[in-house]
Motif scaffolding. Structure first.
Motif, PDB file in Angstrom:
ATOM      1  N   PHE A 181       0.785  -1.223   0.000  1.00 50.27           N
ATOM      2  CA  PHE A 181       0.000   0.000   0.000  1.00 50.27           C
ATOM      3  C   PHE A 181       0.824   1.284   0.000  1.00 50.27           C
ATOM      4  CE2 PHE A 181      -2.468  -3.234   2.342  1.00 50.27           C
ATOM      5  CZ  PHE A 181      -3.485  -3.399   1.420  1.00 50.27           C
ATOM      6  N   ARG A 200       3.206   2.452  -1.931  1.00 49.90           N
ATOM      7  CA  ARG A 200       3.477   3.096  -3.219  1.00 49.90           C
ATOM      8  C   ARG A 200       2.305   2.908  -4.184  1.00 49.90           C
ATOM      9  NH1 ARG A 200       8.854   4.260  -4.579  1.00 49.90           N
ATOM     10  NH2 ARG A 200       8.176   3.865  -6.689  1.00 49.90           N
ATOM     11  N   ALA A 201       1.121   2.695  -3.644  1.00 46.13           N
ATOM     12  CA  ALA A 201      -0.042   2.409  -4.491  1.00 46.13           C
ATOM     13  C   ALA A 201      -0.409   3.581  -5.394  1.00 46.13           C
ATOM     14  CB  ALA A 201      -1.236   2.024  -3.626  1.00 46.13           C
ATOM     15  N   ARG A 202      -0.237   4.801  -4.923  1.00 49.03           N
ATOM     16  CA  ARG A 202      -0.609   5.956  -5.759  1.00 49.03           C
ATOM     17  C   ARG A 202       0.305   6.084  -6.967  1.00 49.03           C
ATOM     18  NH1 ARG A 202       1.418   8.921  -1.115  1.00 49.03           N
ATOM     19  NH2 ARG A 202       3.539   9.512  -1.606  1.00 49.03           N
ATOM     20  N   ASP A 203       1.505   5.510  -6.889  1.00 51.57           N
ATOM     21  CA  ASP A 203       2.427   5.519  -8.033  1.00 51.57           C
ATOM     22  C   ASP A 203       2.223   4.314  -8.941  1.00 51.57           C
ATOM     23  OD1 ASP A 203       3.557   7.792  -6.922  1.00 51.57           O
ATOM     24  OD2 ASP A 203       5.104   6.657  -5.863  1.00 51.57           O
ATOM     25  N   GLN A 204       1.218   3.501  -8.640  1.00 55.00           N
ATOM     26  CA  GLN A 204       0.936   2.264  -9.390  1.00 55.00           C
ATOM     27  C   GLN A 204       2.121   1.315  -9.376  1.00 55.00           C
ATOM     28  OE1 GLN A 204      -2.121   1.584 -10.669  1.00 55.00           O
ATOM     29  NE2 GLN A 204      -2.787   3.512  -9.759  1.00 55.00           N
ATOM     30  N   SER A 205       2.855   1.295  -8.261  1.00 52.59           N
ATOM     31  CA  SER A 205       4.039   0.453  -8.147  1.00 52.59           C
ATOM     32  C   SER A 205       3.940  -0.394  -6.881  1.00 52.59           C
ATOM     33  CB  SER A 205       5.295   1.327  -8.110  1.00 52.59           C
ATOM     34  OG  SER A 205       6.440   0.534  -7.915  1.00 52.59           O
TER      35      SER A 205
END
Length: 144
Positions: A90, A92-97
């Motif tokens: 969770f 780095r979820a906003r970076d799709q990584s």
């Protein structure tokens, strides 16, 4: 004639450092392995990497608790593992990584969910096994 000294348990600080370091190693290795899946068909698969990672987690917990002769080190190792897995899922979820996908719609998501939640179970199981082993034969554990 001198008697050989019996080995003593590591100190509190070194036990804590060992628990955090081993937890980080297990979390990184388990995250690498958990995505290894054997597809028998489109709907049948075996997440063998996750099973290997969970086995490693349980065995590392048992070894750490028996080696340090402190069961709390297993808990500290478990907190370290879960914190790293949670960051991988969770953080780095906003970076799709994301390195651990926790979504049961896909096989890789099932493997990620098993890795994330199964690590807690395996640490708990390892602590229980180590505590029972230590209670059954404390002299043998102290010699190792």
């Amino acid at each position: 004639m001198m008697k050989p000294s019996s080995p003593t348990a590591p100190g509190t600080v070194s036990s804590a450092i060992a628990a955090i370091a081993l937890g980080a190693i297990v979390a990184f290795c388990g995250t690498m392995w958990h995505a290894s899946i054997w597809y028998l068909s489109q709907t049948v698969y075996i997440p063998w990497g996750t099973l290997l990672a969970l086995l490693m987690t349980c065995l590392a917990t048992i070894w750490l608790c028996l080696h340090t002769q402190r069961t709390w080190t297993g808990g500290l190792m478990g907190v370290t593992i879960f914190a790293i897995i949670t960051y991988f899922a969770f953080g780095r979820a906003r970076d799709q990584s994301v390195l651990v996908l926790m979504n049961t719609d896909l096989p890789i998501g099932v493997a990620g969910t098993l890795w994330g939640l199964g690590s807690l179970f395996c640490v708990t199981l390892g602590i229980i096994i180590a505590a029972k082993s230590h209670a059954r034969n404390p002299a043998k554990v102290a010699r190792d």
